[in-house]
Write a protein that holds these residues in place. Structure first.
Motif, mmCIF file in Angstrom:
data_model
loop_
_atom_site.group_PDB
_atom_site.id
_atom_site.type_symbol
_atom_site.label_atom_id
_atom_site.label_comp_id
_atom_site.label_asym_id
_atom_site.label_seq_id
_atom_site.Cartn_x
_atom_site.Cartn_y
_atom_site.Cartn_z
ATOM 1 N N HIS A 237 1.411 -0.669 -0.057
ATOM 2 C CA HIS A 237 0.291 -0.334 0.109
ATOM 3 C C HIS A 237 1.321 1.478 -0.128
ATOM 4 O O HIS A 237 -0.195 2.002 -0.510
ATOM 5 C CB HIS A 237 -0.780 -0.422 1.362
ATOM 6 N N LYS A 267 -9.228 9.230 -3.464
ATOM 7 C CA LYS A 267 -9.066 8.018 -3.549
ATOM 8 C C LYS A 267 -8.438 7.020 -2.139
ATOM 9 O O LYS A 267 -8.730 6.299 -2.088
ATOM 10 C CB LYS A 267 -8.133 7.057 -4.404
ATOM 11 N N TYR A 271 -9.053 4.680 1.250
ATOM 12 C CA TYR A 271 -8.604 4.236 1.403
ATOM 13 C C TYR A 271 -8.084 4.283 3.083
ATOM 14 O O TYR A 271 -7.866 3.375 3.459
ATOM 15 C CB TYR A 271 -6.914 4.160 0.079
ATOM 16 N N TYR A 274 -10.634 3.454 5.112
ATOM 17 C CA TYR A 274 -11.195 2.214 5.124
ATOM 18 C C TYR A 274 -10.002 1.300 6.148
ATOM 19 O O TYR A 274 -10.900 0.741 7.120
ATOM 20 C CB TYR A 274 -10.925 1.555 3.817
ATOM 21 N N LYS A 283 -1.304 -0.545 7.830
ATOM 22 C CA LYS A 283 -1.575 0.080 6.687
ATOM 23 C C LYS A 283 -1.630 1.558 6.600
ATOM 24 O O LYS A 283 -1.842 2.144 5.542
ATOM 25 C CB LYS A 283 -2.588 -0.590 5.755
ATOM 26 N N GLY A 287 0.441 4.118 4.141
ATOM 27 C CA GLY A 287 -0.400 4.560 3.595
ATOM 28 C C GLY A 287 -0.252 6.268 3.032
ATOM 29 O O GLY A 287 -0.332 6.656 2.436
#
Length: 311
Positions: A237, A267, A271, A274, A283, A287
Motif C-alpha cells: 500500500h 481515492k 483507502y 477504510y 496499513k 498509506g
C-alpha cells in the motif's frame, strides 16, 4: 538463418521455488538465441546461492541488498546492454509458459520496427480461463491506470497504452535511448512509467495474443493466510500510493492534472479511511507515508525509498 538475440532477466528475492520452476521451464523453450540473467536481490534464505549452484549455465549476479523490482532488473538490463542484445525480456519468476511463448514476441519485433516493446497475453495461474493482463488502459482525467481483463475479439496483435513488467520485452537500442527502469519506484507503476517513456520516444506498444503466459498473481508479495492486516503487506500500500503520485509527477502531459490530482487524492483518503474502520493501523501508517512521500519525492531521483518500517 540469423536469429535476433534475447536477454531474459529474472529477479529472485527469497522465492526459490518460483525461480527454480521458471528456470526449468526456460530450459525447454524453442527459441535458440537467448541468454538468461538471474539477479538475486539480497535474499536472506540462501535461495540465490542454491540457484547459482543448480543452474550453472545461467549468468548470475548477487546483489547485497534488496534493490526492488526496478533495481534488480536494472542490474540485468545493464549486463544485457553491455553485451548488445537485440531484445531484453523482463520476466517474473512466478510465471508459467510453454516452449513456444518467446517466438511470436521476437518475430513481431523483427517485422515491425515501429513497435518498441511487446508482451504476451497473460492469464491467471490459479484460473487458466481468467485473463490477468490483456493490455493496459490509461484514464487521463482520473490519473488512473488499469489492466484489461477481457479478451478482445481479434487474435491479431494490437496496440495498448502500457505493458506490465510481468513479461515486458523491449528493444535494447530503445533502452539505450530512454534509460532503464526508474530506480526510485522500487516496485509498482515502474512498468507504466517505462511504457509512457517508450511512447513519448515515438514507439508503439503491442500485445501478442499468439504468445501466452500464466501468472501466479502476487506470488511473491501476497500472504498465503489472512492476518489482521489482511493478505497484502503494508509495503504494498505504501508503494502503490506513493508511486501513483510519482507517475502523475513524471508525466504531466499524459494526464489532466486539474482532475487527476483531486481524484487520486480523494481515492487515497478513502483507502486510509477504510484502514481506520478495519483497525488496520500498520496499513494506515504505510498509506499515510505513501501519500506524503508521493508528494515530496522526486521521481527522477535514484534514491530508494526506505521501506523497512513497513515490512
Amino acid at each position: 538463418m540469423a536469429y535476433s538475440s534475447v536477454a531474459i532477466i529474472l529477479v529472485n528475492w527469497n522465492t526459490y521455488d518460483f525461480s527454480k520452476s521458471c528456470l526449468n521451464q526456460l530450459k525447454s523453450i524453442s527459441y535458440p538465441n537467448h541468454k538468461i540473467f538471474l539477479v538475486d536481490n539480497g535474499s536472506t534464505d540462501r535461495s540465490g546461492q542454491k540457484l547459482r549452484e543448480e543452474f550453472p549455465e545461467v549468468t548470475f549476479h548477487q546483489n547485497q541488498t534488496n534493490l526492488g523490482f526496478t533495481g534488480g532488473n536494472n542490474v540485468g538490463i545493464k549486463m544485457a546492454q553491455q553485451e548488445l542484445f537485440d531484445y531484453i525480456l523482463l520476466l517474473n519468476n512466478d510465471t508459467y509458459f510453454d516452449s513456444l511463448f518467446l517466438d511470436p514476441l521476437v518475430n513481431y519485433l523483427d517485422r515491425n520496427q515501429g513497435v518498441g516493446a511487446v508482451q504476451p497475453l497473460i492469464f491467471e495461474k490459479e484460473d487458466s480461463s481468467k485473463i490477468w493482463h490483456a493490455g493496459g488502459v490509461i484514464h487521463k482525467f482520473k490519473g488512473k491506470v488499469e489492466s484489461i481483463t477481457q479478451a478482445l475479439s481479434s487474435e491479431k496483435p494490437y496496440e495498448t497504452d502500457w505493458l506490465t513488467g510481468c513479461a515486458f520485452m523491449v528493444r535494447r537500442k530503445l533502452v539505450d535511448e530512454i534509460g532503464p527502469l526508474k530506480t526510485t519506484y522500487f516496485a509498482y507503476f515502474e512498468d507504466v512509467d517505462w511504457s509512457l517513456r517508450i511512447r513519448e520516444n515515438g514507439a508503439m506498444l503491442y500485445i501478442i495474443p499468439a504468445s501466452v503466459l500464466y501468472h501466479e498473481v502476487s506470488g511473491s508479495t501476497k500472504a498465503k493466510k489472512k492476518h489482521r492486516e489482511g493478505f497484502l503487506s503494508p509495503i504494498n500500500h505504501y508503494l502503490n500510493i506513493r508511486n501513483q503520485l510519482l507517475l502523475l509527477k513524471s508525466h504531466p502531459n499524459q494526464f489532466v492534472g486539474i482532475s487527476a490530482w483531486p481524484f487520486q487524492t480523494f481515492k487515497i483518503i478513502a483507502y486510509l479511511s477504510y484502514f481506520v474502520i478495519r483497525f488496520r493501523f500498520k496499513k494506515l501508517r504505510a498509506g499515510y507515508h505513501g501519500l506524503l512521500d508521493g508528494i515530496r519525492h522526486d521521481p527522477s531521483s535514484r534514491k530508494l525509498p526506505d521501506i523497512r518500517a513497513y515490512l
